[in-house]
Design an enzyme around this catalytic site. Structure first.
Site, PDB file in Angstrom:
ATOM      1  N   TYR A   1      -2.314  -0.262  10.467  1.00  0.00           N
ATOM      2  CA  TYR A   1      -2.258  -0.735   9.118  1.00  0.00           C
ATOM      3  C   TYR A   1      -1.158  -0.400   8.254  1.00  0.00           C
ATOM      4  O   TYR A   1      -0.373  -1.100   7.714  1.00  0.00           O
ATOM      5  CB  TYR A   1      -3.570  -0.009   8.348  1.00  0.00           C
TER       6      TYR A   1
ATOM      7  N   SER B   1       0.963  -1.025  -0.155  1.00  0.00           N
ATOM      8  CA  SER B   1       0.015  -0.092   0.023  1.00  0.00           C
ATOM      9  C   SER B   1       0.826   1.283   0.002  1.00  0.00           C
ATOM     10  O   SER B   1       1.908   1.058   0.391  1.00  0.00           O
ATOM     11  CB  SER B   1      -0.722  -0.020   1.266  1.00  0.00           C
TER      12      SER B   1
END
Ligand SMILES: NC(=O)c1ccc[n+]([C@@H]2O[C@H](COP(=O)([O-])OP(=O)(O)OC[C@H]3O[C@@H](n4cnc5c(N)ncnc54)[C@H](O)[C@@H]3O)[C@@H](O)[C@H]2O)c1
Length: 316
Positions: free
Chosen positions: A186, A173
């Site tokens: 995250y 990501s």
């Protein structure tokens, strides 16, 4: 003397590879053929995993689908078969459990054969400010988004090394390259996933005539539901992307054997700037781009991949 020779050889290689990079950036690279490859995708039951599965099935690959949600995974299998996939296999697997990954990997080897392309895609997000993030979700995020990659590599890399043939894909990501407010667990787990995949990329590069490729994908938000409710301030710079476009760009990057893919292109600028500008400039840039407020209206998927708290202890 050794240092002079060593430096000269290095400079020669550096220049040569620089020119090679320039040429391959201009001239479109040929795409590899994946017909006959066995592609395993984790988190294939929805979103990006499903789109990648359908695309690889359409390209003639044998596709192995893993997901914790078997019903959704079977639907992906149906769609992949509809797209022409002759060999599509679906397995229920909770990637956060080392024992389960090794058990299902053995089953895959026995029933399908060796995996030649591994796409670590399964992921979850908590989406809360740090102090509101439950401890079990911090652990769960790390187990699914990062630690599971250690188990899948351990399960499938030995056969790739033996055959000197394979491809390791990490769906990371942009949050694995830049810290984003409201995404502490995250981001940390994605930074870990990035570091793991990049470390293995260098480790494998020492194999003689290495033919095991690595591709690391770092996208900004795209519209699968995982980041439902998230916003972007300037969509012309950082758009919330359509999953189909993202999936196609990822497939192209894999077929062209790119090592890194950051999406959208503007994110490259933010990443490079981060290394060069002062922290105050960085905060100003992040405020300007809305990165500090993008998670404010986050809803996400209700309890996506989140097990009951009592199930946490099996992640030993
Ligand atoms: N959607 C985005 O904006 C975005 C942006 C950047 C990166 N990513 C990454 O892309 C990947 C795919 O995201 P998506 O948007 O398709 O998400 P998604 O929620 O649609 O799909 C994730 C899949 O992973 C599965 N999964 C969850 N826990 C699992 C476990 N323990 N074992 C096996 N499977 C499990 C889920 O059942 C689901 O099918 C993730 O790694 C995510 O972090 C997504």
């Amino acid at each position: 003397m050794n240092t002079i020779l060593d430096t000269t050889v290095f400079l020669g290689k550096f220049l040569y590879y620089g020119l090679e990079f320039l040429v391959t950036s201009i001239v479109p690279k040929s795409k590899k053929d994946v017909a006959g490859e066995t592609v395993l995708i984790t988190g294939a039951g929805s979103g990006l995993g499903r789109l990648l599965a359908v695309r690889f099935a359409g390209l003639g690959a044998t596709v192995v689908l893993w997901d914790i949600n078997q019903e959704a995974n079977l639907e992906t299998r149906r769609l992949a078969q509809e797209k022409g996939g002759a060999r599509v296999f679906a397995y229920k697997c909770d990637c956060s459990s080392r024992q389960e990954v090794y058990r299902v990997a053995d089953q895959v080897r026995g029933e399908v054969g060796d995996v030649t392309m591994l796409i670590n895609n399964a992921g979850i997000v908590t989406g809360k400010p740090f102090l509101a993030t439950p401890d079990h979700m911090v652990e769960r995020s790390f187990y699914i988004n990062a630690i599971s990659h250690f188990w899948t590599y351990k399960a499938f890399l030995p056969a790739m090394v033996k055959a000197n043939h394979g491809h390791l894909v990490c769906i990371c990501s942009l949050a694995g390259m830049v810290g984003i407010s409201g995404l502490s667990d995250y981001c940390a787990s994605k930074f870990a996933a990035f570091g793991f995949a990049e470390s293995l990329f260098f480790e494998l590069s020492h194999i003689k005539e290495n033919q095991i490729r690595t591709t690391i994908i770092c996208p900004f938000f795209f519209n699968t539901g995982m980041f439902e409710g998230c916003t972007t301030k300037y969509p012309f710079l950082l758009p919330i992307m359509e999953p189909e476009d993202v999936a196609q760009k990822i497939v192209n990057a894999i077929l062209e054997e790119k090592v890194y893919l950051i999406l959208p292109k503007f994110a490259y600028v933010a990443f490079v700037l981060k290394q060069l500008i002062s922290p105050k400039m960085m905060i100003a840039l992040s405020d300007y781009l809305g990165a500090n407020t993008s998670m404010t209206s986050f809803r996400g998927r209700a309890k996506a991949g989140e097990p009951p708290v009592e199930a946490e202890r099996k992640c030993d």
